[in-house]
Design an enzyme around this catalytic site. Structure first.
Site, PDB file in Angstrom:
ATOM      1  N   ASP A   1      83.462 100.438  -5.641  1.00 46.46           N
ATOM      2  CA  ASP A   1      84.650 100.612  -6.491  1.00 46.46           C
ATOM      3  C   ASP A   1      85.698 101.455  -5.751  1.00 46.46           C
ATOM      4  O   ASP A   1      86.887 101.134  -5.758  1.00 46.46           O
ATOM      5  CB  ASP A   1      84.206 101.317  -7.784  1.00 46.46           C
ATOM      6  CG  ASP A   1      85.121 101.021  -8.962  1.00 46.46           C
ATOM      7  OD1 ASP A   1      85.916 100.059  -8.898  1.00 46.46           O
ATOM      8  OD2 ASP A   1      85.032 101.758  -9.967  1.00 46.46           O
TER       9      ASP A   1
ATOM     10  N   HIS B   1      90.045  93.971  -8.176  1.00 47.56           N
ATOM     11  CA  HIS B   1      89.526  94.108  -9.537  1.00 47.56           C
ATOM     12  C   HIS B   1      89.683  92.829 -10.359  1.00 47.56           C
ATOM     13  O   HIS B   1      88.868  92.550 -11.240  1.00 47.56           O
ATOM     14  CB  HIS B   1      90.160  95.302 -10.243  1.00 47.56           C
ATOM     15  CG  HIS B   1      89.389  96.562 -10.033  1.00 47.56           C
ATOM     16  ND1 HIS B   1      89.465  97.277  -8.850  1.00 47.56           N
ATOM     17  CD2 HIS B   1      88.486  97.220 -10.810  1.00 47.56           C
ATOM     18  CE1 HIS B   1      88.654  98.317  -8.936  1.00 47.56           C
ATOM     19  NE2 HIS B   1      88.045  98.307 -10.109  1.00 47.56           N
TER      20      HIS B   1
ATOM     21  N   HIS C   1      86.829  90.724  -9.457  1.00 47.91           N
ATOM     22  CA  HIS C   1      85.676  91.256 -10.211  1.00 47.91           C
ATOM     23  C   HIS C   1      85.649  90.677 -11.620  1.00 47.91           C
ATOM     24  O   HIS C   1      84.621  90.208 -12.096  1.00 47.91           O
ATOM     25  CB  HIS C   1      85.719  92.781 -10.285  1.00 47.91           C
ATOM     26  CG  HIS C   1      84.874  93.328 -11.397  1.00 47.91           C
ATOM     27  ND1 HIS C   1      85.335  93.441 -12.696  1.00 47.91           N
ATOM     28  CD2 HIS C   1      83.582  93.725 -11.435  1.00 47.91           C
ATOM     29  CE1 HIS C   1      84.365  93.893 -13.467  1.00 47.91           C
ATOM     30  NE2 HIS C   1      83.293  94.075 -12.726  1.00 47.91           N
TER      31      HIS C   1
ATOM     32  N   HIS D   1      79.486  96.773 -11.492  1.00 50.52           N
ATOM     33  CA  HIS D   1      80.950  96.675 -11.352  1.00 50.52           C
ATOM     34  C   HIS D   1      81.380  96.879  -9.899  1.00 50.52           C
ATOM     35  O   HIS D   1      82.081  96.045  -9.321  1.00 50.52           O
ATOM     36  CB  HIS D   1      81.597  97.725 -12.273  1.00 50.52           C
ATOM     37  CG  HIS D   1      83.069  97.907 -12.077  1.00 50.52           C
ATOM     38  ND1 HIS D   1      84.002  97.120 -12.711  1.00 50.52           N
ATOM     39  CD2 HIS D   1      83.773  98.775 -11.317  1.00 50.52           C
ATOM     40  CE1 HIS D   1      85.217  97.500 -12.342  1.00 50.52           C
ATOM     41  NE2 HIS D   1      85.121  98.498 -11.501  1.00 50.52           N
TER      42      HIS D   1
HETATM   43 ZN    ZN Z   1      86.754  99.744 -10.867  1.00 52.72          ZN
END
Ligand code: ZN
Length: 369
Positions: free
Chosen positions: A173, A256, A259, A273
């Site tokens: 992340d 993101h 993702h 994540h």
């Molecule tokens: Zn994130």
């Protein structure tokens, strides 16, 4: 457009920080009754320390066991628990989903919130937003709140006991933060708080990336040995504070959004994540056409800290174009942060970049096995 920078009111980190929770809350004038939201494992591990720490300041509390998903239903359940004990402060203790739920509950009830991450697995703890999922774990929406948490308290002794894979996910992340921030700043797009980025936020995002490169591998080793070291302290700060401030006050881009697209594929649900963001970053770098030196530096780091660099490593082995298309469409949906990229985004472009990133990752694995 005005420049806007946001952060939690107070950030406290260190070995044994949980024991200081009551005093830290008192410093900020946060009052009881307190509702703790936490999963069963965290409750059994920390409930005694919470009770001892809050008794120092004569604050009473109730503990609400978390249901497992940051969904609308779970948020409503925790709000009921908060009303029943007349809570005046919400404390979330656990992973990203617990903390997201705690922030949602506090925002809905207009209460202050304390976030105590027990893993350094994402940059969510410092933010003023939650990611809401369906009961089945499919990404649904971002919810934005008026303000960031009143206190973020990180006990590195607790982080050191967590599974190493979660620390690595947090690095995934955090790895995207600098690249997404740079893209947003270059395009002068709005950050997550509706303003322009600041030199401060961009510098913090870059420091986040440099800290990962310098301390990531040593920090992962520390957690595997369950010890707290200076490298782990710096890395936890990068995963939690630097990445959090960087993404929120600079913005998100393709990593993101990819993702979010990946969560539409059921087989990726057992991956964290940050693991999916790490692969999403590779896709972003392909889309942006960065130099092979930059791409390989990111690949080498990701591989060093055991992050996924291929589709198979996030559960999607033997994928076909037909399976990638819905992921790409979801990633390129209107309103997604992928549109912060400085060129027109189409699902076809994203699907190509996903397959290209996967091929580059597989090639790198073959060369370095
Ligand atoms: Zn994130």
């Amino acid at each position: 457009m005005l420049s806007v920078f946001c952060s939690p009111t107070r950030y406290t980190q260190g070995r044994g920080a949980t024991a200081a929770l009551g005093r830290e809350m008192a410093t900020l004038g946060l009052e009881g009754p307190v509702l703790f939201i936490a999963g069963k494992t965290v409750i059994s591990r920390l409930a005694d320390t919470w009770a001892a720490s809050l008794s120092e300041t004569a604050v009473c509390h109730t503990v609400h066991p978390f249901g497992g998903e940051c969904s609308s239903r779970e948020i409503e359940r925790a709000k009921t628990a908060a009303r029943e004990c007349s809570a005046r402060t919400i404390v979330g203790a656990g992973g990203g989903k617990v903390l997201d739920t705690a922030r949602a509950v506090a925002a809905d009830l207009g209460l202050p919130v304390v976030n105590c991450p027990t893993v350094a697995s994402s940059d969510a703890p410092c933010s003023a937003l939650s990611v809401i999922y369906s009961e089945e774990g499919v990404f649904q929406e971002y919810r934005f709140y008026r303000k960031n948490p009143d206190l973020v308290l990180v006990d590195t002794q607790v982080i050191a006991q967590a599974p190493p894979r979660l620390l690595a996910a947090g690095m995934g992340d955090a790895l995207a933060t600098w690249f997404e921030a740079k893209t947003c700043v270059a395009g002068a797009v709005q950050n997550m708080r509706g303003g322009n980025s600041t030199c401060t936020a961009l510098a913090l995002a870059e420091l986040c990336y440099q800290t990962l490169l310098a301390d990531g591998a040593a920090a992962l080793q520390a957690v595997k040995t369950q010890v707290v070291t200076p490298a782990l302290e710096r890395l936890v700060e990068a995963n939690t504070l630097l990445s959090g401030l960087g993404f929120e006050s600079s913005g998100l881009a393709a990593a993101h959004a990819v993702h979010n697209g990946l969560t539409a594929a059921h087989d990726t649900h057992t991956y964290y994540h940050g693991e999916k963001v790490a692969f999403g970053l590779l896709v972003q770098l392909v889309l942006e056409g960065v130099s092979s030196a930059t791409f390989e530096k990111v690949l080498a780091f990701a591989s060093d800290v055991e992050l996924p660099i291929t589709l198979a490593e996030i559960g999607l082995s033997k994928v076909t174009r037909d399976q990638i298309d819905p992921i790409a469409r979801r990633a390129a949906a209107p309103g997604e942060t992928i549109h912060n990229e400085p060129f027109e985004i189409t699902p076809e472009l994203v699907a190509d970049a996903i397959l290209a990133a996967d091929a580059l990752g597989r090639g790198w694995r073959k060369q370095n096995s």
